[in-house]
Design an enzyme around this catalytic site. Structure first.
Site, mmCIF file in Angstrom:
data_model
loop_
_atom_site.group_PDB
_atom_site.id
_atom_site.type_symbol
_atom_site.label_atom_id
_atom_site.label_comp_id
_atom_site.label_asym_id
_atom_site.label_seq_id
_atom_site.Cartn_x
_atom_site.Cartn_y
_atom_site.Cartn_z
ATOM 1 N N SER A 189 58.956 28.509 51.492
ATOM 2 C CA SER A 189 60.086 27.616 51.030
ATOM 3 C C SER A 189 60.523 27.680 49.799
ATOM 4 C CB SER A 189 59.540 26.334 51.220
ATOM 5 O OG SER A 189 58.348 25.769 50.745
ATOM 6 N N HIS A 217 62.878 26.875 57.267
ATOM 7 C CA HIS A 217 63.961 27.737 56.483
ATOM 8 C C HIS A 217 64.392 28.749 57.207
ATOM 9 C CE1 HIS A 217 63.309 25.314 52.737
ATOM 10 N NE2 HIS A 217 61.872 25.357 53.089
ATOM 11 N N LYS A 249 67.834 21.020 57.533
ATOM 12 C CA LYS A 249 68.219 22.007 56.502
ATOM 13 C C LYS A 249 69.351 22.846 57.003
ATOM 14 C CE LYS A 249 63.731 21.722 54.240
ATOM 15 N NZ LYS A 249 62.221 21.997 54.509
HETATM 16 C C1 LIG Z 1 61.152 20.931 54.298
HETATM 17 C C2 LIG Z 1 60.057 21.325 54.928
HETATM 18 C C3 LIG Z 1 59.228 20.483 55.738
HETATM 19 C C4 LIG Z 1 59.597 19.089 55.967
HETATM 20 O O1 LIG Z 1 60.565 18.858 56.664
HETATM 21 P P1 LIG Z 1 61.222 17.498 56.706
HETATM 22 O O2 LIG Z 1 62.120 17.117 57.894
HETATM 23 O O3 LIG Z 1 62.162 17.385 55.638
HETATM 24 O O4 LIG Z 1 60.311 16.199 56.664
HETATM 25 C C5 LIG Z 1 58.129 20.924 56.612
HETATM 26 N N1 LIG Z 1 57.979 22.498 56.328
HETATM 27 C C6 LIG Z 1 58.557 23.097 55.515
HETATM 28 C C7 LIG Z 1 58.236 24.625 55.299
HETATM 29 C C8 LIG Z 1 59.621 22.652 54.740
HETATM 30 O O5 LIG Z 1 60.269 23.563 53.764
#
Ligand SMILES: *Cc1c(COP(=O)(O)O)cnc(C)c1O
Length: 395
Positions: A189, A217, A249
């Site tokens: 990330s 992602h 995302k």
């Molecule tokens: C953003 C993210 C999460 C968390 O997801 P949310 O739905 O925002 O709680 C989990 N793992 C990774 C790799 C992320 O980037």
């Protein structure tokens, strides 16, 4: 009692103090903060769907039909028609038998890891895994082993060491215990690079370990159809049995899911505490996510345009001599080193109308503070050129 004021002062002194900007507009390439519009390169809305008219219409229609709140957990009466339809659509899209909706990705990770691993088991995690995965490993009570970033050899050594340290089985031992679980981000990330999933799958098979990938992602972005990192590498459920995807995302909505075998999903329904003991997300949100999943499938131009922007940005940044990490994804980190420099460059860009947040320790390792530039299919080539011009002026 902990002296909170002193702790906060220390964070300020170390340039680690965080504060929140209040955004007065929808998410998009232009966001408004304090009445000022900025060209934004911060959001994880990689396909530009968070403010898409079809999603907004689906959210409204879902609320008209199913109301605002789900009122209960999934196992009581909160599991409404749109939740169920979304699970079926996610299973079909990921080409797996079943999918299970979670309220957030953080909770999905806690739920899955802690349900599959516990005392007596071992969880192997990439050093740069997302905080939620590391927290999940700690919560599980299993032994947590962190291997060097994307270093399959280091992982294999740790798996072998773990096996050798096991006691010889005695009669009456629970055969289900002693599981090995390998957990990795799909796209890292804060770095934007990909996990070497085929090699990880190979090591998992050789050591009889589970492999779980968190594709927060990559889902929607990678692969010809946007199915994510598993499609990108041409893998499947056999090789990567546990797939986590998030919906906040690239899908521009909210929530998360795990996809896998029927037994896996049924087991999680029985045992994943962050699934069982929480209110189901609002049904209208699931209804909106169904609309965004259709957009992901129908509008492959979004992925193609994004790839063009990534290439344009990397080419321009190379000409400036900027220190970009090697990334082929919309996450394009510009490495700056110390937190004070990252903050100063971020502020200088803001003064030019461009918003890019500085990412500092402890989110990233000490000495690797950076600007995390995130590109979106909603950006134009002109937007990317504006960013490059501004970077040239401030670097
Ligand atoms: C953003 C993210 C999460 C968390 O997801 P949310 O739905 O925002 O709680 C989990 N793992 C990774 C790799 C992320 O980037």
């Amino acid at each position: 009692m902990k002296d909170l004021a002193a702790a906060l002062a220390a964070l300020r002194a170390q340039h680690q103090y965080r504060s929140r900007a209040v955004v007065e507009s929808p998410q998009g390439t232009e966001i408004v903060i304090g009445g000022t519009p900025y060209l934004s390169f911060c959001s994880n809305d990689y396909l530009g769907l968070a403010n898409h008219p079809r999603m907004i219409a689906a959210l409204k229609a879902g609320a008209d039909r199913y109301g605002a709140g789900s009122g209960a957990s999934h196992l009581v009466t909160g599991h409404q028609r749109p939740h169920h339809e979304l699970e079926e659509a996610l299973a079909e899209f990921t080409q797996r038998p079943c999918a299970l909706l979670f309220s957030t990705g953080y909770m999905a990770n806690l739920g899955v890891v802690a349900a599959l691993a516990g005392r007596g088991d071992a969880v192997f995690e990439d050093r740069l895994n997302h905080a939620s995965l590391l927290d999940a490993g700690l919560l599980s009570g299993a032994r947590l082993r962190r291997y060097a970033h994307n270093d399959v050899g280091d992982l294999a050594r740790r798996l072998s060491a773990q096996k050798n340290s096991r006691h010889a089985p005695t009669p009456g031992d629970d055969l289900a215990s002693d599981s090995l679980l390998i957990v990795t981000d799909g796209v890292f990330s804060m770095d934007g690079d990909l996990a070497p999933l085929p090699q990880l799958a190979d090591v998992a098979r050789r050591h009889d370990a589970w492999l779980m990938v968190d594709d927060a992602h990559g889902f929607g972005v990678l692969g010809a159809h946007g199915r994510g990192i598993v499609e990108h590498y041409g893998l499947n459920q056999e090789t990567v049995p546990i797939l986590i995807g998030t919906l906040g995302k690239a899908l521009g909505s909210f929530g998360a899911f795990v996809a896998g075998s029927e037994d896996l999903i049924e087991y999680l329904i029985q045992r994943a505490r962050p699934y069982i003991y929480t209110t189901a997300l609002p049904p209208a949100v699931a209804h909106a996510t169904l609309a965004s999943l259709r957009l992901v499938q129908e509008e492959s131009w979004r992925r193609e345009h994004l790839q063009q922007l990534i290439a344009r940005f990397r080419c321009g940044a190379a000409q400036l001599g900027a220190h970009l990490l090697p990334s082929a994804t919309p996450i394009q980190p510009l490495l700056l080193g110390d937190s004070a420099t990252a903050l100063a460059i971020s502020a200088a860009l803001r003064a030019r109308g461009i918003y890019v947040t500085a990412i500092r320790p402890p989110t990233v390792p000490a000495g690797t503070a950076r600007l995390r530039i995130a590109l979106s299919a909603a950006h134009s080539e002109t937007d990317v050129d504006r960013l490059l011009t501004a970077l040239e002026a401030v670097l």
